[in-house]
Scaffold this motif. Structure first.
Motif, PDB file in Angstrom:
ATOM      1  N   PHE A  89      38.249  35.572  32.304  1.00  0.00           N
ATOM      2  CA  PHE A  89      38.580  36.995  32.276  1.00  0.00           C
ATOM      3  C   PHE A  89      37.427  37.841  32.812  1.00  0.00           C
ATOM      4  CE2 PHE A  89      38.699  41.160  30.286  1.00  0.00           C
ATOM      5  CZ  PHE A  89      40.009  41.548  30.483  1.00  0.00           C
ATOM      6  N   GLU A  90      36.201  37.511  32.392  1.00  0.00           N
ATOM      7  CA  GLU A  90      35.047  38.299  32.828  1.00  0.00           C
ATOM      8  C   GLU A  90      34.871  38.232  34.345  1.00  0.00           C
ATOM      9  OE1 GLU A  90      35.106  35.904  30.585  1.00  0.00           O
ATOM     10  OE2 GLU A  90      33.810  36.322  28.857  1.00  0.00           O
ATOM     11  N   GLU A  91      35.146  37.074  34.933  1.00  0.00           N
ATOM     12  CA  GLU A  91      34.993  36.914  36.378  1.00  0.00           C
ATOM     13  C   GLU A  91      36.055  37.716  37.139  1.00  0.00           C
ATOM     14  OE1 GLU A  91      33.221  32.361  36.049  1.00  0.00           O
ATOM     15  OE2 GLU A  91      35.357  32.709  36.410  1.00  0.00           O
ATOM     16  N   VAL A  92      37.278  37.713  36.629  1.00  0.00           N
ATOM     17  CA  VAL A  92      38.337  38.496  37.272  1.00  0.00           C
ATOM     18  C   VAL A  92      38.026  39.987  37.153  1.00  0.00           C
ATOM     19  CG1 VAL A  92      40.802  38.982  37.315  1.00  0.00           C
ATOM     20  CG2 VAL A  92      40.010  36.676  36.778  1.00  0.00           C
ATOM     21  N   ASP A  93      37.532  40.397  35.984  1.00  0.00           N
ATOM     22  CA  ASP A  93      37.136  41.791  35.790  1.00  0.00           C
ATOM     23  C   ASP A  93      36.046  42.176  36.784  1.00  0.00           C
ATOM     24  OD1 ASP A  93      36.680  44.321  34.751  1.00  0.00           O
ATOM     25  OD2 ASP A  93      35.408  43.599  33.131  1.00  0.00           O
ATOM     26  N   ARG A  94      35.035  41.310  36.955  1.00  0.00           N
ATOM     27  CA  ARG A  94      33.946  41.609  37.896  1.00  0.00           C
ATOM     28  C   ARG A  94      34.451  41.653  39.330  1.00  0.00           C
ATOM     29  NH1 ARG A  94      30.682  38.417  34.385  1.00  0.00           N
ATOM     30  NH2 ARG A  94      31.012  36.551  35.646  1.00  0.00           N
ATOM     31  N   PHE A  95      35.434  40.836  39.643  1.00  0.00           N
ATOM     32  CA  PHE A  95      35.996  40.867  40.994  1.00  0.00           C
ATOM     33  C   PHE A  95      36.553  42.253  41.310  1.00  0.00           C
ATOM     34  CE2 PHE A  95      40.014  40.562  43.432  1.00  0.00           C
ATOM     35  CZ  PHE A  95      39.487  40.260  44.668  1.00  0.00           C
ATOM     36  N   PHE A  96      37.312  42.823  40.386  1.00  0.00           N
ATOM     37  CA  PHE A  96      37.883  44.139  40.651  1.00  0.00           C
ATOM     38  C   PHE A  96      36.832  45.249  40.587  1.00  0.00           C
ATOM     39  CE2 PHE A  96      41.770  41.787  39.857  1.00  0.00           C
ATOM     40  CZ  PHE A  96      42.577  42.279  40.862  1.00  0.00           C
ATOM     41  N   ARG A  97      35.766  45.013  39.847  1.00  0.00           N
ATOM     42  CA  ARG A  97      34.643  45.956  39.908  1.00  0.00           C
ATOM     43  C   ARG A  97      34.015  45.940  41.300  1.00  0.00           C
ATOM     44  NH1 ARG A  97      32.249  47.702  34.969  1.00  0.00           N
ATOM     45  NH2 ARG A  97      33.490  47.071  33.176  1.00  0.00           N
ATOM     46  N   GLN A  98      33.849  44.754  41.868  1.00  0.00           N
ATOM     47  CA  GLN A  98      33.302  44.657  43.212  1.00  0.00           C
ATOM     48  C   GLN A  98      34.258  45.232  44.247  1.00  0.00           C
ATOM     49  OE1 GLN A  98      30.141  43.735  43.944  1.00  0.00           O
ATOM     50  NE2 GLN A  98      29.974  43.720  41.712  1.00  0.00           N
ATOM     51  N   VAL A  99      35.556  45.076  44.034  1.00  0.00           N
ATOM     52  CA  VAL A  99      36.550  45.689  44.919  1.00  0.00           C
ATOM     53  C   VAL A  99      36.372  47.202  44.925  1.00  0.00           C
ATOM     54  CG1 VAL A  99      39.020  46.211  45.119  1.00  0.00           C
ATOM     55  CG2 VAL A  99      38.264  43.848  44.821  1.00  0.00           C
TER      56      VAL A  99
END
Length: 280
Positions: free
Chosen positions: A87-97
């Motif tokens: 979950f944390e990695e997916v959250d960070r992905f959208f933060r980077q987006v």
């Protein structure tokens, strides 16, 4: 009245030479082109998305473009993105987006539980561009550089109008851009200190969240928390499963409730439990 006029004339800056103004305008256009390209560019655009996902080591990655869509002065390249991670990695992905130099609008997102605390996400992203045939506005008024030929000045005015049009479009897109960061934050806040496990969560114009909680009191507390945060709940369906309650909530998102200020998640915040249902 003579002295102020003389003073202003004395400090007025002479117009820059044409070569200097042309170089400044070219730099501005290049910056705008990185944010809002001219015409669709599926290979380079989706490479940006793919690189962001790979940097976070998301697995089972699939990035596929759809046909471009154009309306007037705006075009969109839709892209489907699927991946698996914590979950944390997916959250960070959208933060980077959201932080990417390329404007990216997240139209919809679905999270589904996978074994071993993994989450599969499927998102529809839109990468805007300026259609090649879009009309240009009138160039902005103001002093013009000196020293250029007539053809050079015409090209300069045309590119000046293009820079103006792109700047206005970018400002408009940034105001309307969607990103599920609030959705991730609210999911994290809802399960904090509660016996809740999510099985699936989706976000578009509406939201849907399904999961499992323990006990009648926990279920009632969960419903109240949904209604006091960023979600406007339209219905909650509940099915008893032994000592647990299987639930599905639907409604609108995001809507700010009285507990919304506590929903902002930081890098050290606790991630929600997203898991497959236990067998009956």
């Amino acid at each position: 009245m003579i002295l102020p006029v003389v003073f202003l004339l004395g400090v007025a800056q002479p117009p820059r030479p044409f070569a200097d103004e042309r170089r400044l305008l070219d730099g501005r256009l290049e910056t705008l082109r990185r944010i809002l390209p001219d015409g669709p560019s599926p290979a380079s655009d989706l490479a940006v998305v793919r690189d962001l996902a790979k940097a976070l080591k998301l697995t089972s990655l699939q990035v596929a473009p759809r046909a471009p869509l154009e309306t007037g002065h705006r075009g969109d390249l839709p892209g489907e993105v699927v991946g698996v991670g914590r979950f944390e990695e997916v959250d960070r992905f959208f933060r980077q987006v959201a932080l990417s130099h390329r404007l990216i609008d997240a139209e919809s997102l679905t999270l589904t539980a996978e074994p071993e605390d993994q989450v599969r996400f499927a998102a529809l992203l839109r990468l805007p561009y300026r259609p090649s045939g879009a009309p240009l506005p009138a160039p902005p008024e103001g002093p013009r550089p000196t020293g250029g030929s007539r053809a050079e000045m015409e090209a300069f005015n045309r590119d000046l109008a293009l820079a103006l049009a792109k700047s206005e479009t970018i400002a408009e897109l940034r105001r309307a851009r969607r990103n599920p960061r609030v959705f991730f934050s609210e999911l994290s806040s809802i399960v904090r200190e509660r016996p809740v496990v999510f099985h699936r969560a989706s976000l578009a114009e509406d939201f849907s969240v399904a999961g499992l909680t323990v006990g009648e009191a926990s279920m009632r507390a969960l419903e109240r928390r949904f209604e006091r945060g960023f979600f406007r709940v339209s219905e909650v369906l509940v099915v008893r499963q032994g000592a647990c309650h299987r639930f599905e909530g639907r409604g609108k998102s995001p809507v700010v409730g009285i507990e919304a200020t506590s929903s902002v998640i930081g890098p050290s915040a606790r991630a929600p439990r997203i898991s497959t249902y236990p067998r009956s």
